[in-house]
Write a protein that holds these residues in place. Structure first.
Motif, mmCIF file in Angstrom:
data_model
loop_
_atom_site.group_PDB
_atom_site.id
_atom_site.type_symbol
_atom_site.label_atom_id
_atom_site.label_comp_id
_atom_site.label_asym_id
_atom_site.label_seq_id
_atom_site.Cartn_x
_atom_site.Cartn_y
_atom_site.Cartn_z
ATOM 1 N N TYR A 88 33.958 34.939 42.937
ATOM 2 C CA TYR A 88 35.157 35.347 42.183
ATOM 3 C C TYR A 88 34.980 36.762 41.624
ATOM 4 N N PHE A 89 33.827 37.021 41.005
ATOM 5 C CA PHE A 89 33.576 38.358 40.466
ATOM 6 C C PHE A 89 33.558 39.408 41.573
ATOM 7 N N LEU A 90 32.890 39.105 42.674
ATOM 8 C CA LEU A 90 32.717 40.109 43.732
ATOM 9 C C LEU A 90 34.024 40.440 44.443
ATOM 10 N N VAL A 91 34.842 39.420 44.683
ATOM 11 C CA VAL A 91 36.138 39.654 45.354
ATOM 12 C C VAL A 91 36.971 40.645 44.529
ATOM 13 N N LEU A 92 37.010 40.431 43.198
ATOM 14 C CA LEU A 92 37.815 41.306 42.343
ATOM 15 C C LEU A 92 37.121 42.644 42.105
ATOM 16 N N ASP A 93 35.802 42.610 41.971
ATOM 17 C CA ASP A 93 35.011 43.825 41.756
ATOM 18 C C ASP A 93 35.185 44.802 42.912
ATOM 19 N N ASP A 94 35.169 44.265 44.137
ATOM 20 C CA ASP A 94 35.313 45.120 45.322
ATOM 21 C C ASP A 94 36.677 45.805 45.351
ATOM 22 N N ILE A 95 37.710 45.104 44.869
ATOM 23 C CA ILE A 95 39.049 45.720 44.815
ATOM 24 C C ILE A 95 39.031 46.856 43.783
ATOM 25 N N TRP A 108 36.441 41.228 51.528
ATOM 26 C CA TRP A 108 37.530 40.283 51.817
ATOM 27 C C TRP A 108 38.891 40.966 51.787
ATOM 28 N N PHE A 109 39.157 41.800 50.764
ATOM 29 C CA PHE A 109 40.488 42.420 50.648
ATOM 30 C C PHE A 109 40.744 43.441 51.751
ATOM 31 N N ARG A 110 39.667 43.871 52.452
ATOM 32 C CA ARG A 110 39.826 44.844 53.537
ATOM 33 C C ARG A 110 40.293 44.185 54.839
ATOM 34 N N GLY A 115 44.355 41.864 52.119
ATOM 35 C CA GLY A 115 44.860 42.865 51.174
ATOM 36 C C GLY A 115 44.822 42.360 49.741
ATOM 37 N N MET A 116 45.928 42.550 49.024
ATOM 38 C CA MET A 116 45.963 42.197 47.595
ATOM 39 C C MET A 116 46.110 40.695 47.323
ATOM 40 N N ILE A 117 46.298 39.914 48.394
ATOM 41 C CA ILE A 117 46.275 38.448 48.220
ATOM 42 C C ILE A 117 44.901 38.051 47.669
ATOM 43 N N ALA A 118 43.909 38.911 47.914
ATOM 44 C CA ALA A 118 42.541 38.653 47.442
ATOM 45 C C ALA A 118 42.492 38.467 45.924
ATOM 46 N N ILE A 119 43.425 39.078 45.197
ATOM 47 C CA ILE A 119 43.437 38.904 43.727
ATOM 48 C C ILE A 119 43.697 37.441 43.400
ATOM 49 N N ASN A 120 44.694 36.864 44.050
ATOM 50 C CA ASN A 120 44.980 35.449 43.813
ATOM 51 C C ASN A 120 43.844 34.556 44.310
ATOM 52 N N ASP A 121 43.202 34.971 45.412
ATOM 53 C CA ASP A 121 42.053 34.205 45.908
ATOM 54 C C ASP A 121 40.937 34.182 44.867
ATOM 55 N N GLY A 122 40.748 35.319 44.190
ATOM 56 C CA GLY A 122 39.754 35.376 43.112
ATOM 57 C C GLY A 122 40.086 34.375 42.016
ATOM 58 N N ILE A 123 41.373 34.310 41.675
ATOM 59 C CA ILE A 123 41.812 33.367 40.623
ATOM 60 C C ILE A 123 41.575 31.928 41.075
ATOM 61 N N ILE A 124 41.826 31.647 42.347
ATOM 62 C CA ILE A 124 41.584 30.294 42.876
ATOM 63 C C ILE A 124 40.091 29.962 42.810
ATOM 64 N N LEU A 125 39.250 30.899 43.218
ATOM 65 C CA LEU A 125 37.797 30.681 43.158
ATOM 66 C C LEU A 125 37.383 30.331 41.732
ATOM 67 N N ARG A 126 37.900 31.075 40.783
ATOM 68 C CA ARG A 126 37.546 30.841 39.382
ATOM 69 C C ARG A 126 38.014 29.454 38.913
ATOM 70 N N ASN A 127 39.191 29.058 39.361
ATOM 71 C CA ASN A 127 39.745 27.765 38.929
ATOM 72 C C ASN A 127 39.106 26.561 39.608
ATOM 73 N N GLN A 128 38.395 26.806 40.688
ATOM 74 C CA GLN A 128 37.731 25.682 41.359
ATOM 75 C C GLN A 128 36.463 25.253 40.609
ATOM 76 N N ILE A 129 35.898 26.150 39.790
ATOM 77 C CA ILE A 129 34.666 25.814 39.061
ATOM 78 C C ILE A 129 34.876 24.635 38.103
ATOM 79 N N PRO A 130 35.886 24.699 37.199
ATOM 80 C CA PRO A 130 36.082 23.536 36.312
ATOM 81 C C PRO A 130 36.439 22.258 37.067
ATOM 82 N N ARG A 131 37.005 22.394 38.253
ATOM 83 C CA ARG A 131 37.353 21.203 39.030
ATOM 84 C C ARG A 131 36.078 20.518 39.536
#
Length: 342
Positions: A88-95, A108-110, A115-131
């Protein structure tokens, strides 16, 4: 240990298939395929040091007792939560950094359809942790502490990233703001807590320990994280990109790197002028001038001295710890990073 690693790797597929069947969302074939591909591209591709360290640390805390299959699974699941956090950190950090490569492949965003869908993918990655935590640890007495730990470390990391990015704001390139104390603050929050403390804290919670009784362990691990980041800063400039798996861009990105901070400490007025005129510029000619100055100041030698002093100091702190099991955990961690090349 090799057998433990293969068991750890297998847990990824279990967690992934659970997440792709998560009943809270009505999946379509397209959405399931997207997340499946996104996870495979971003989560398991690194060295897995952070994740494996939960399992290794827990085993050492059990002092030679054979781990049950359930314990191996749970320690692995917590390890994978850290790998999810890292992804999650790396996907957003790279952007944010406009990076091109990560782990020897395009960021991933390249990818053309990402592209910028990667921002939402980062959010999904983060939300999968509590699950994952909820599914596998909800009935554990330390569940609340685990959720708290991940939330706290995520906040510390995001805050460290904030200091890093606001310090390197475009149009405000002022090297006089850079110092060892600023470098330490950025690294402590941006890297040390999630890359070093988090793995051991997960293992301690699983072993029934109260984290408030282990502040000394946290402090040692933060120091280790700082040592690790100084290595990273050094490798960004001096390592072979083929070996490192990425092309270093700290000079171009005007990063508050340990190397530039040390250069500012050591350089004379003329050399300082070279830094001011060339640091933070994307042109390869500017970058080459900064690297030539680093060579002139013998930053490779300065780093070698820093590395050996840091190692000695860490060993002394570790050996002062009362518990032999905790000492073993910390020494195992240090052994993984000492004199690394990537």
């Amino acid at each position: 240990m090799a057998d433990l690693k293969s068991k750890f790797v297998n847990v990824y597929s279990v967690l992934k298939s659970e997440l792709l069947q998560d009943p809270t969302f009505e999946w379509t074939d397209d959405s399931r395929q997207w997340v499946d591909r996104m996870l495979d591209y971003n989560v398991p591709g690194g060295k897995l040091n952070r994740g494996l360290s939960v399992l290794d640390s827990y085993k050492l805390l059990k002092e030679g007792k054979e781990l049950t299959e359930e314990e191996i699974f749970q320690a692995s699941a917590l390890g994978w939560c850290i790998e999810w956090l890292q992804a999650y950190f790396l996907v957003l950090d790279d952007i944010m950094d406009g990076s091109h490569t990560r782990r020897s492949q395009p960021c991933w965003f390249r990818l053309p359809k990402v592209g910028m869908i990667a921002i939402n993918d980062g959010i999904i990655l983060r939300n999968q942790i509590p699950r994952i935590l909820r599914k596998h640890f909800r009935d554990k007495p330390y569940y609340v502490d685990l959720v708290d730990l991940f939330n706290e470390v995520e906040f510390q990391t995001a805050s460290g990233q904030m200091i890093d990015v606001i310090t390197t704001l475009q149009g405000e390139k002022d090297l006089s703001r850079y110092s060892l104390s600023l470098h330490r603050r950025i690294v402590q929050y941006k890297t040390a807590y999630y890359s070093f403390y988090l793995s051991v804290a997960c293992a301690l919670l699983m072993a029934g320990e109260n984290l408030e009784n282990h502040v000394d362990v946290k402090n040692i691990l933060v120091d280790m994280g700082i040592y690790f980041q100084v290595q990273d800063d050094y490798l960004d400039c001096f390592a072979d990109p083929e070996v490192l798996g990425k092309i270093g861009t700290d000079i171009e990105d005007f990063k508050c790197s340990w190397l530039v901070v040390k250069a500012l400490e050591l350089c004379n007025a003329e050399q300082k002028k070279i830094l001011d005129e060339n640091y933070g510029k994307p042109d390869p000619e500017n970058v080459a001038k900064v690297k030539a100055l680093y060579k002139e100041l013998d930053l490779e030698g300065v780093f070698a001295e820093y590395e050996s002093k840091s190692y000695e100091k860490l060993i002394t702190s570790i050996e002062a710890h009362a518990s032999k099991a905790v000492q073993a955990v910390l020494k195992a961690f240090l052994g993984k990073i000492h004199k690394r090349h990537k």
